[in-house]
Design a protein around this motif. Structure first.
Motif, PDB file in Angstrom:
ATOM      1  N   ALA A 172      14.665   7.922   3.678  1.00 15.77           N
ATOM      2  CA  ALA A 172      14.136   6.559   3.644  1.00 15.77           C
ATOM      3  C   ALA A 172      14.306   5.857   4.981  1.00 15.77           C
ATOM      4  O   ALA A 172      13.520   4.968   5.329  1.00 15.77           O
ATOM      5  CB  ALA A 172      14.821   5.754   2.542  1.00 15.77           C
ATOM      6  N   VAL A 193      10.971   6.142   7.105  1.00 15.90           N
ATOM      7  CA  VAL A 193       9.639   5.768   6.629  1.00 15.90           C
ATOM      8  C   VAL A 193       8.970   4.730   7.529  1.00 15.90           C
ATOM      9  O   VAL A 193       7.745   4.538   7.456  1.00 15.90           O
ATOM     10  CB  VAL A 193       9.701   5.246   5.174  1.00 15.90           C
ATOM     11  N   ILE A 220       7.832  10.035   4.145  1.00 18.40           N
ATOM     12  CA  ILE A 220       7.269   9.580   2.867  1.00 18.40           C
ATOM     13  C   ILE A 220       6.960  10.775   1.965  1.00 18.40           C
ATOM     14  O   ILE A 220       7.289  10.788   0.774  1.00 18.40           O
ATOM     15  CB  ILE A 220       6.000   8.753   3.117  1.00 18.40           C
ATOM     16  N   LEU A 275       9.197   3.314  -1.855  1.00 15.64           N
ATOM     17  CA  LEU A 275       7.804   3.691  -1.639  1.00 15.64           C
ATOM     18  C   LEU A 275       6.842   2.599  -2.076  1.00 15.64           C
ATOM     19  O   LEU A 275       5.793   2.399  -1.472  1.00 15.64           O
ATOM     20  CB  LEU A 275       7.503   4.997  -2.387  1.00 15.64           C
ATOM     21  N   LEU A 310       5.750   0.188   0.489  1.00 12.70           N
ATOM     22  CA  LEU A 310       4.782   0.670   1.472  1.00 12.70           C
ATOM     23  C   LEU A 310       3.354   0.615   0.946  1.00 12.70           C
ATOM     24  O   LEU A 310       2.399   0.708   1.719  1.00 12.70           O
ATOM     25  CB  LEU A 310       5.119   2.111   1.867  1.00 12.70           C
ATOM     26  N   ALA A 317      -0.009   5.360   5.700  1.00 12.91           N
ATOM     27  CA  ALA A 317       1.288   5.273   5.030  1.00 12.91           C
ATOM     28  C   ALA A 317       1.116   4.813   3.578  1.00 12.91           C
ATOM     29  O   ALA A 317       1.860   5.245   2.692  1.00 12.91           O
ATOM     30  CB  ALA A 317       2.206   4.325   5.781  1.00 12.91           C
ATOM     31  N   ALA A 344       2.328   6.972   0.441  1.00 17.64           N
ATOM     32  CA  ALA A 344       3.310   6.413  -0.490  1.00 17.64           C
ATOM     33  C   ALA A 344       2.788   6.476  -1.925  1.00 17.64           C
ATOM     34  O   ALA A 344       3.546   6.795  -2.855  1.00 17.64           O
ATOM     35  CB  ALA A 344       3.628   4.976  -0.101  1.00 17.64           C
TER      36      ALA A 344
END
Length: 368
Positions: free
Chosen positions: A265, A268, A280, A295, A298, A307, A311
């Motif tokens: 994490a 990310v 991710i 997540l 994101l 991203a 996610a």
């Protein structure tokens, strides 16, 4: 109605001399006849690859052997190798061996190596091992790769020997990747050594990470994480992202995933997009539902942000991987909470009814 008109070149070779003809293809099926001085040793359909078409033509064995020996036609030799790759007889192996060791064009030698790998006998493996010493690096890498695909003691021994003498980092990396799959203590040590070594673009470490991932041993998590923490700057962006993916894959069966989840994490929001996407994706592979909270933050990015899509895919993977037992447990908990809420609501309604009845009774008495 004339639907098409395709000029199809055909070449006949008689005693080393080329006789060219062009066939005017205008129908779905046609027959053509040509007078020749004698039977051709080689027949080539579209020898210069001038047509955007798939041509199916398999010459007789004698013509394939003649085509394989035609020094003036490298493409023809390569096609002959591809046809011979479908056979496993002794003569074919001998022909392919000669090509692998003597053909002047490296592309034909590469095709011969692939053909011998496809035959996959002890005899062809021995030929590949004896043909490692190739002057062209591309051919050498192909031969090493074809040896590495075979799960045999002789293949493992050849890979170890080649690692001692090979200097090209790309080929050494291919050897390291090939060492995995063999239950061999020395092979594991060589992979571990490659993880901590220095090479051009850190290719050996990348190969070691790939090998450690394939081994699927929990102990490899600490090795890869230590390599990222100590030598992270040496990895390419692609290599670093691949290592994060390996950590997610290796940690998927661990009971306690908290530390690994926190480590992943922490990447990310990496300024390097590929690293961020790799982190991710790794969280999705890790299989820890607690990563969903990270997540989900994101998914608020712009729709065209990679991203966000990564996610969303990771969240979907985490939810799909949830165990049925966990779903049943959550369902029971929800039902229990619903029952408690229903009981509380019933009680409140009862109290409200009593208060309403009492109020109504007082009003009637006052009216009297």
């Amino acid at each position: 109605v004339l639907l098409f008109h395709v000029p199809l070149p055909v070449r006949f070779k008689i005693d080393g001399q080329a006789v060219d003809h062009t066939l005017p293809i205008t129908k779905l099926a046609e027959d053509y006849y040509f007078p020749l001085a004698k039977a051709p040793q080689i027949v080539r359909i579209d020898p210069g690859l001038t047509l955007l078409a798939k041509i199916t033509f398999t010459p007789p064995t004698a013509q394939l052997h003649a085509q394989l020996a035609d020094a003036s036609d490298a493409l023809g030799r390569q096609l002959a190798v591809e046809h011979l790759a479908k056979r496993k007889d002794k003569t074919t192996v001998e022909k392919l061996t000669h090509v692998l060791r003597n053909d002047p064009f490296y592309g034909v030698r590469i095709a011969a190596s692939r053909a011998l790998r496809g035959i996959a006998t002890d005899a062809t493996l021995a030929v590949l091992i004896d043909s490692v010493d190739q002057p062209n690096a591309k051919v050498r890498q192909q031969v090493i790769g074809d040896i590495a695909t075979q799960y045999k003691p002789a293949a493992l021994g050849a890979l170890k020997q080649s690692l001692d003498s090979e200097k090209n980092p790309a080929i050494r990396a291919r050897i390291i990747s090939g060492l995995t799959g063999h239950d061999d203590k020395q092979a594991r040590k060589l992979i571990d050594a490659a993880l901590g070594s220095d090479s051009f673009r850190h290719q050996l470490a990348d190969a070691a990470v790939s090998a450690l991932r394939k081994q699927d041993r929990p102990a490899n998590i600490a090795k890869i994480r230590a390599a990222l923490e100590n030598d992270g700057a040496k990895f390419t962006t692609r290599g670093y992202a691949g290592a994060l993916g390996a950590l997610g894959h290796l940690g998927r069966n661990q009971k306690n995933k908290a530390k690994l989840r926190e480590f992943l994490a922490g990447h990310v929001n990496d300024p390097k997009r590929r690293v961020a996407l790799g982190a991710i994706g790794a969280l999705g592979q890790l299989g820890d539902p607690r990563a969903i909270a990270v997540l989900e933050k994101l998914t608020g990015a712009a729709e065209d942000n990679p991203a966000r899509k990564a996610a969303e895919q990771a969240i979907e993977k985490l939810r799909a991987a949830r165990k049925p037992a966990d779903d049943y447990k959550n369902l029971r908990k929800e039902v229990t909470n619903l029952k408690q809420a229903n009981s509380k609501l019933t009680k409140e309604l009862g109290d409200l009814k009593k208060r309403f009845d009492a109020t109504l009774g007082d009003k009637k008495r006052s009216e009297k």
